[in-house]
Design a protein around this motif. Structure first.
Motif, short mmCIF file in Angstrom:
data_model
loop_
_atom_site.label_atom_id
_atom_site.label_comp_id
_atom_site.label_asym_id
_atom_site.label_seq_id
_atom_site.Cartn_x
_atom_site.Cartn_y
_atom_site.Cartn_z
N GLY A 552 0.81 -1.20 0.00
CA GLY A 552 0.00 0.00 0.00
C GLY A 552 0.84 1.26 0.00
N HIS A 553 0.23 2.39 -0.34
CA HIS A 553 0.94 3.66 -0.46
C HIS A 553 0.41 4.69 0.53
N CYS A 554 1.31 5.50 1.02
CA CYS A 554 0.95 6.60 1.91
C CYS A 554 1.48 7.91 1.33
N HIS A 555 0.67 8.94 1.42
CA HIS A 555 1.08 10.29 1.04
C HIS A 555 1.14 11.10 2.33
N TRP A 556 2.36 11.28 2.84
CA TRP A 556 2.60 11.87 4.15
C TRP A 556 3.05 13.32 3.97
N TYR A 557 2.34 14.23 4.62
CA TYR A 557 2.64 15.65 4.50
C TYR A 557 3.40 16.12 5.73
N ASP A 558 4.55 16.75 5.49
CA ASP A 558 5.43 17.17 6.58
C ASP A 558 5.79 18.64 6.38
N PHE A 559 6.50 19.19 7.34
CA PHE A 559 6.93 20.58 7.29
C PHE A 559 8.44 20.62 7.41
N VAL A 560 9.11 21.25 6.44
CA VAL A 560 10.57 21.25 6.41
C VAL A 560 11.08 22.65 6.11
N ALA A 593 7.88 19.45 -2.71
CA ALA A 593 7.04 20.46 -2.09
C ALA A 593 5.59 20.24 -2.52
N ALA A 594 4.66 20.36 -1.56
CA ALA A 594 3.25 20.17 -1.86
C ALA A 594 2.72 21.31 -2.72
N ASN A 595 3.27 22.52 -2.54
CA ASN A 595 2.98 23.65 -3.42
C ASN A 595 4.19 24.57 -3.37
N ASN A 596 4.17 25.60 -4.19
CA ASN A 596 5.35 26.45 -4.32
C ASN A 596 5.32 27.68 -3.42
N LYS A 597 4.42 27.69 -2.45
CA LYS A 597 4.34 28.82 -1.54
C LYS A 597 4.75 28.38 -0.14
N PRO A 598 5.58 29.15 0.57
CA PRO A 598 5.97 28.78 1.93
C PRO A 598 4.80 28.93 2.89
N VAL A 599 4.74 28.05 3.91
CA VAL A 599 3.71 28.16 4.94
C VAL A 599 4.13 29.12 6.04
N ALA A 600 5.41 29.38 6.12
CA ALA A 600 5.98 30.36 7.05
C ALA A 600 7.32 30.77 6.47
N GLU A 601 7.98 31.68 7.12
CA GLU A 601 9.26 32.16 6.59
C GLU A 601 10.25 31.00 6.48
N ARG A 602 10.69 30.73 5.24
CA ARG A 602 11.69 29.71 4.93
C ARG A 602 11.23 28.31 5.33
N GLN A 603 9.93 28.10 5.38
CA GLN A 603 9.39 26.79 5.73
C GLN A 603 8.33 26.38 4.72
N TYR A 604 8.43 25.12 4.30
CA TYR A 604 7.53 24.62 3.25
C TYR A 604 6.81 23.36 3.73
N ARG A 605 5.66 23.15 3.10
CA ARG A 605 4.95 21.90 3.32
C ARG A 605 5.39 20.94 2.24
N THR A 606 5.82 19.77 2.64
CA THR A 606 6.31 18.79 1.68
C THR A 606 5.42 17.56 1.72
N VAL A 607 5.40 16.83 0.61
CA VAL A 607 4.67 15.56 0.56
C VAL A 607 5.66 14.46 0.23
N ILE A 608 5.61 13.41 1.03
CA ILE A 608 6.48 12.25 0.84
C ILE A 608 5.61 11.05 0.54
N ASP A 609 5.77 10.50 -0.65
CA ASP A 609 5.04 9.29 -1.04
C ASP A 609 5.91 8.08 -0.70
N PHE A 610 5.35 7.13 0.05
CA PHE A 610 6.12 5.91 0.34
C PHE A 610 5.19 4.70 0.32
N SER A 611 5.78 3.55 0.05
CA SER A 611 5.03 2.29 0.06
C SER A 611 5.48 1.45 1.25
#
Length: 613
Positions: A552-560, A593-611
């Protein structure tokens, strides 16, 4: 069947060096034009008359019967006209598969239902027919031609196409290296190209098309002209002979006939729905001097949330960027106008402007965007585990509380309370990416579902068997259920696949069957501190990984932080650690990156797809 005249020179952009993904370059190009509004309208009208007045150069010699109504509806508008179309067709072909090559030959082209499957799929007489010929009796095509028998290239293979041909061309070993003529069956879905006078006309057409079709977009542009392409999705490509030329579906003519006819019917039904959507489009407006001005239509009022006609028209910028509801008002004032998100009939500025500028900014945004009714600004960050959006101050427009609106994204409507939940239109392209990954029959879980935009998109645009949404915010769950009611009105079958569960994800996960989901989406909330965030991550991963089937696959959203890209080692390590504690193995497939806009200064929301295995 490109059924309209297509002088390629007139449809090619004036310059191929422009970057279509850059709204700034497009804005400069349009602003640089010295044509007046009346001159632009007159120029477009002249181009339309000249184009539609030319003789039809397609092989069919005219517009396909099932495409005539939609072409007539579009051509009746002053702001657009069709340049090519095909209502959908089936045919047999041999060669390289690319119509632009000389080594491609097609037979028995039909835009109608196959009435006699046994006769249509009888390959014994195929080589004696005219290439590119119409299958229906009494019809002919402008490019019909006799194919030289040498085009089959290996005479011995013709035995599989009929004993008669074998007697005429007996098997020889003169050229054994030549390939056998594999015969293929192809169904091509509806396709339409439309020339629009400006971005606003293109945006309206794209919005109408996206209520039916997935593949819709701006293809190219030039001065006073925007080309929109619309593709259907009922395709079929399959060989009906093996590499040695022997038929592979002997006795299955009826099944092949059903497969083709089923696609024809679904295709025609979608064309009719598209025609109805075009007829409901607002009346064409004159060319706008401001290319980013939104269509003059008000939608999303709290009083009409349940209205079946409440469909949002995206901005031209949203068309180019894949559906983002964001904009910026150009102004001659020296004071910059901040960017804002368009959510339903509300413009949301990301931060509160200075007190002396608030009313001016709000009024200017409302003035330039006739379909907006409220301009609001965020006064705080997301709050609590339920990710409430924080306080919103109304800068201009209706003093409406709560800030409830209806937002449309790729043809799916969401009911959203902006003061009680998090929602970002900037995640629209990411939601479409996820839909393309979902396979037919999948069991999907959406954790931290919010007002369920991902859930609704998957239900509306994929063939997932079941979609389970989990959310603890009562207001978000209420909005999600109202959105589900809107989907149910349009498509009860798809709405029935959705189950919305209210509660803490960590508790609800215990009630779900472990190993029962093919895919899990986890747009998880962020902890207030790094320590709290790390603890939450381990708890969430520990609860969701057991839900996945093997493979199975997971789409995990993190903040980096920006410096962590592109490796995102910290996020990867946390996923690996959680899986290791559960004696599971994970394979990281993608990190972006989940989108091209930062969620805070120098911080982005990322999506990691893993099985998970």
């Amino acid at each position: 069947s490109l059924v309209h005249p297509h002088p390629s020179a007139s449809l090619t952009p004036r310059s191929s060096t422009h970057d279509l993904s850059s709204p700034e370059l497009l804005l400069q190009s349009v602003s640089a034009s010295k044509m007046s509004r009346n001159a632009q309208v007159a120029t477009f009208a002249h181009r339309k008359r000249m184009f539609l007045g030319k003789s039809d150069k397609s092989s069919a010699g005219g517009i396909d019967a099932h495409a005539r109504d939609i072409c007539a509806a579009i051509n009746a508008r002053a702001d657009c006209f069709t340049t090519s179309s095909c209502s959908g067709r089936a045919y047999l072909w041999t060669g390289e598969g690319l119509k632009a090559t000389e080594r491609f030959t097609r037979y028995r082209v039909t835009h109608e239902l196959i009435e006699d499957g046994e006769r249509y799929f009888d390959l014994s007489s195929l080589s004696s027919e005219l290439a590119d010929s119409a299958w229906e009796e009494g019809r002919s095509r402008m490019r019909e031609k006799k194919v030289a028998i040498s085009s089959f290239r290996r005479p011995g293979v013709l035995r599989s196409l009929g004993d008669a041909l074998a007697r005429v061309l007996p098997c020889t070993a003169d050229n054994p290296e030549m390939e056998p003529p594999v015969v293929w069956l192809r169904f091509e879905a509806f396709i339409l190209h439309v020339c629009c006078q400006d971005l606003h006309s293109a945006a309206q057409l794209c919005a109408a098309a996206r209520t039916v079709f997935k593949n819709v977009g701006v293809q190219n542009w030039a001065e006073n002209k925007v080309m929109v392409a619309i593709w259907g999705d009922e395709g079929l490509e399959m060989p009906v002979t093996d590499p040695h030329g022997r038929p592979t579906f002997i006795g299955e003519d009826s099944w092949l006939q059903t497969e083709v006819n089923m696609r024809h019917k679904r295709n025609w039904a979608k064309i009719e729905r598209f025609r109805d959507a075009v007829l409901k489009m607002p009346e064409a407006k004159p060319v706008q001097s401001n290319p980013w001005r939104l269509p003059q239509k008000s939608v999303g009022d709290a009083d009409d949330i349940d209205s079946e006609e409440n469909l949002e028209n995206p901005s031209p910028e949203s068309v180019l960027e894949g559906g983002e509801g964001s904009g910026q008002v150009p102004s001659s004032s020296s004071r910059a106008i901040p960017r804002f998100d368009v959510i339903g009939d509300i413009a949301v500025v990301s931060s509160l402007p200075p007190a002396e500028d608030r009313e001016r900014i709000g009024q200017l945004i409302l003035k330039e965007n006739g379909r907006l009714r409220i301009v609001a600004a965020r006064c705080g960050a997301l709050q609590g585990d339920e990710r409430a959006a924080g306080t919103l101050e109304i800068l201009a427009g209706q003093q409406r509380r709560p800030l409830l609106t209806t937002h449309t994204e790729f043809g799916v409507r969401y009911v959203i309370n902006l003061e009680a939940m998090f929602f970002s239109p900037r995640m629209g392209p990411e939601r479409q990416r996820l839909c393309k990954l979902v396979q037919p029959g999948e069991q999907v879980a959406v954790l931290f579902a919010g007002c369920c935009p991902e859930t609704l998109q998957i239900a509306a645009h994929t063939e997932a068997e079941r979609v389970v949404a989990v959310e603890m915010n009562t207001d978000a769950v209420s909005c999600a259920r109202r959105s589900l009611q809107l989907l149910e009105k349009r498509n009860p079958t798809r709405a029935s696949r959705v189950e919305v569960l209210e509660g803490d994800m960590l508790e609800v996960a215990k009630t779900l069957q472990q190993g029962s989901f093919d895919r899990v989406l986890a747009p998880r909330p962020k902890g207030k501190t790094d320590e709290e965030d790390n603890a939450l991550v381990q708890q969430f991963l520990g609860a969701l990984i057991p839900l996945l089937k093997k493979g199975g696959h997971c789409h995990w959203y993190d903040f980096v932080a920006d410096w962590e890209f592109p490796s995102c080692e910290r996020s990867r390590a946390r996923i690996q650690a959680a899986a290791s504690r559960l004696s599971r193995e994970v394979t990281i497939i993608r990190c972006a990156a989940a989108n091209n806009k930062p969620v805070a200064e120098r911080q982005y929301r990322t999506v990691i797809d893993f099985s998970v295995s």
